[in-house]
Design a protein around this motif. Structure first.
Motif, PDB file in Angstrom:
ATOM      1  N   LEU A  29      40.832  41.810  31.788  1.00  8.93           N
ATOM      2  CA  LEU A  29      40.448  42.493  33.020  1.00  8.93           C
ATOM      3  C   LEU A  29      40.150  41.496  34.132  1.00  8.93           C
ATOM      4  CD1 LEU A  29      40.503  44.968  31.189  1.00  8.93           C
ATOM      5  CD2 LEU A  29      38.334  45.696  32.200  1.00  8.93           C
ATOM      6  N   VAL A  30      39.550  40.360  33.797  1.00  2.45           N
ATOM      7  CA  VAL A  30      39.329  39.324  34.808  1.00  2.45           C
ATOM      8  C   VAL A  30      40.670  38.763  35.275  1.00  2.45           C
ATOM      9  CG1 VAL A  30      38.416  36.994  35.182  1.00  2.45           C
ATOM     10  CG2 VAL A  30      37.000  38.735  34.070  1.00  2.45           C
ATOM     11  N   ASP A  32      43.317  40.331  35.531  1.00  4.92           N
ATOM     12  CA  ASP A  32      43.904  41.344  36.408  1.00  4.92           C
ATOM     13  C   ASP A  32      43.096  41.567  37.680  1.00  4.92           C
ATOM     14  OD1 ASP A  32      45.882  41.634  34.545  1.00  4.92           O
ATOM     15  OD2 ASP A  32      45.403  43.689  33.996  1.00  4.92           O
ATOM     16  N   GLY A  33      42.065  40.745  37.896  1.00  3.92           N
ATOM     17  CA  GLY A  33      41.351  40.772  39.166  1.00  3.92           C
ATOM     18  C   GLY A  33      39.970  41.384  39.154  1.00  3.92           C
ATOM     19  N   ALA A  34      39.541  41.935  38.015  1.00  2.00           N
ATOM     20  CA  ALA A  34      38.232  42.596  37.952  1.00  2.00           C
ATOM     21  C   ALA A  34      37.099  41.594  37.754  1.00  2.00           C
ATOM     22  CB  ALA A  34      38.224  43.615  36.817  1.00  2.00           C
ATOM     23  N   ARG A  35      35.903  42.049  38.050  1.00  2.00           N
ATOM     24  CA  ARG A  35      34.696  41.366  37.602  1.00  2.00           C
ATOM     25  C   ARG A  35      34.128  42.189  36.453  1.00  2.00           C
ATOM     26  NH1 ARG A  35      32.014  41.314  43.381  1.00  2.00           N
ATOM     27  NH2 ARG A  35      33.227  43.239  43.400  1.00  2.00           N
ATOM     28  N   VAL A  36      33.549  41.515  35.480  1.00  6.40           N
ATOM     29  CA  VAL A  36      33.152  42.206  34.256  1.00  6.40           C
ATOM     30  C   VAL A  36      31.709  41.909  33.895  1.00  6.40           C
ATOM     31  CG1 VAL A  36      35.508  42.240  33.343  1.00  6.40           C
ATOM     32  CG2 VAL A  36      33.989  40.344  32.747  1.00  6.40           C
ATOM     33  N   VAL A  37      31.081  42.898  33.307  1.00  4.46           N
ATOM     34  CA  VAL A  37      29.745  42.751  32.720  1.00  4.46           C
ATOM     35  C   VAL A  37      29.898  42.992  31.228  1.00  4.46           C
ATOM     36  CG1 VAL A  37      27.388  43.623  32.638  1.00  4.46           C
ATOM     37  CG2 VAL A  37      28.599  43.480  34.838  1.00  4.46           C
ATOM     38  N   ASP A  55      32.129  33.086  37.845  1.00  5.86           N
ATOM     39  CA  ASP A  55      31.398  34.093  38.615  1.00  5.86           C
ATOM     40  C   ASP A  55      31.937  35.501  38.436  1.00  5.86           C
ATOM     41  OD1 ASP A  55      29.811  32.087  39.608  1.00  5.86           O
ATOM     42  OD2 ASP A  55      30.948  31.861  41.469  1.00  5.86           O
ATOM     43  N   ALA A  56      33.087  35.636  37.787  1.00  8.13           N
ATOM     44  CA  ALA A  56      33.669  36.966  37.578  1.00  8.13           C
ATOM     45  C   ALA A  56      33.039  37.693  36.409  1.00  8.13           C
ATOM     46  CB  ALA A  56      35.169  36.848  37.351  1.00  8.13           C
ATOM     47  N   PHE A  81      27.037  43.314  41.527  1.00  8.43           N
ATOM     48  CA  PHE A  81      28.409  43.432  42.028  1.00  8.43           C
ATOM     49  C   PHE A  81      28.629  44.563  43.022  1.00  8.43           C
ATOM     50  CE2 PHE A  81      29.294  41.412  37.765  1.00  8.43           C
ATOM     51  CZ  PHE A  81      29.632  40.169  38.290  1.00  8.43           C
ATOM     52  N   GLY A  82      27.611  45.414  43.212  1.00  6.47           N
ATOM     53  CA  GLY A  82      27.697  46.444  44.240  1.00  6.47           C
ATOM     54  C   GLY A  82      28.359  47.739  43.840  1.00  6.47           C
TER      55      GLY A  82
END
Length: 269
Positions: A29-30, A32-37, A55-56, A81-82
């Protein structure tokens, strides 16, 4: 192949993110551009996955079946991350034993690990998902469609995840939330390795030979790698699957396409 930036700007929460499918999903997922928890009960594996992602990624240790803990995880996700756009309900565990061999504690442990963890995570995430809409991906198993021997709790809870998926899809689709479920077959993970080692010891064969034996009657004839399941998860998380909700996707090397009574017949043709 990765869909470059198809998840750009999206934020995903992944339970059971420290190992196996969850860790592979985080990396994909990172990519592919996402940020992950990433969440899980053990902090060290989570950090090992999160640190190379920079930082992602954010690692937060928590029990996915604990309502207050997951409420706090969602709050910290949105604070950091908002937003929250994707939930991958991947946490799970065993449910060993036939019905007569399953005591109350074992049954409850299986419910908590495989079903309550997904339900609680999704319930606590829904208020954030409903802000912009999003995608929920549940990780069940081929055991969610069929029954294996001596795993009553596991089979029952993995079947129930399909019902949970359909319920979320039905109730929240008009509000912008999709829900789909992946049913992997055998996957080379730490949990799979333990099972293959136990099976191999009983048969006097190696781990590799055990994996080969349990997949010999599947059309592809091999177990999946975690990254292959992560690719399916990434597809369901993205807008590439925008029309899909309530769907059950098998990722099982074709195992569910096989008619068991014809296996011996097939060997002669």
């Amino acid at each position: 192949m990765s869909g470059a930036n198809r998840l750009a700007g999206r934020v995903a929460l992944i339970t059971g993110g420290g190992t196996g499918i969850g860790a592979a999903a985080a990396r994909r997922l990172v990519e592919d551009g996402a940020r992950v928890v990433l969440t899980g009960r053990r902090a060290d594996p989570l950090r090992e996955v999160a640190e190379p992602l920079g930082d992602a990624a954010l690692a937060l240790s928590a029990d996915a079946a604990d309502s207050s803990a997951m409420r706090a995880v969602v709050a910290e996700t949105v604070d950091r991350f908002g937003r929250l756009d994707v939930v991958v309900a991947n946490a799970g565990g065993h449910g060993l034993g036939a019905a007569l061999d399953t005591d109350d504690k074992s049954w409850q442990d299986s419910l908590d690990a495989n079903l309550t963890s997904a339900f609680v995570t999704i319930r606590e995430s829904l208020p954030a998902l409903l802000v912009r809409g999003g995608s929920v991906v549940l990780v069940s198993s081929l055991a969610g469609l069929f029954s294996g021997p001596g795993v009553c709790g596991y089979v029952t809870t993995k079947h129930a995840l399909i019902g949970l998926t359909r319920s979320i899809a039905r109730d929240y689709g008009r509000k912008g939330v999709r829900a789909n479920v992946v049913c992997p077959g055998w996957v080379r993970t730490a949990m799979g390795d333990v099972q293959m080692d136990e099976f191999g010891a009983a048969r006097g064969i190696s781990r590799a030979e055990a994996y080969a034996l349990v997949t010999e009657n599947t059309p592809l004839g091999r177990p999946a790698e975690p990254e292959e399941i992560a690719s399916v998860i990434a597809f369901l998380a993205s807008q590439d699957s925008s029309i899909m909700s309530g769907a059950v996707l098998t990722a099982d090397a074709g195992a569910s396409a096989v008619d068991l009574p014809t296996i011996e017949l097939g060997r002669t043709l």
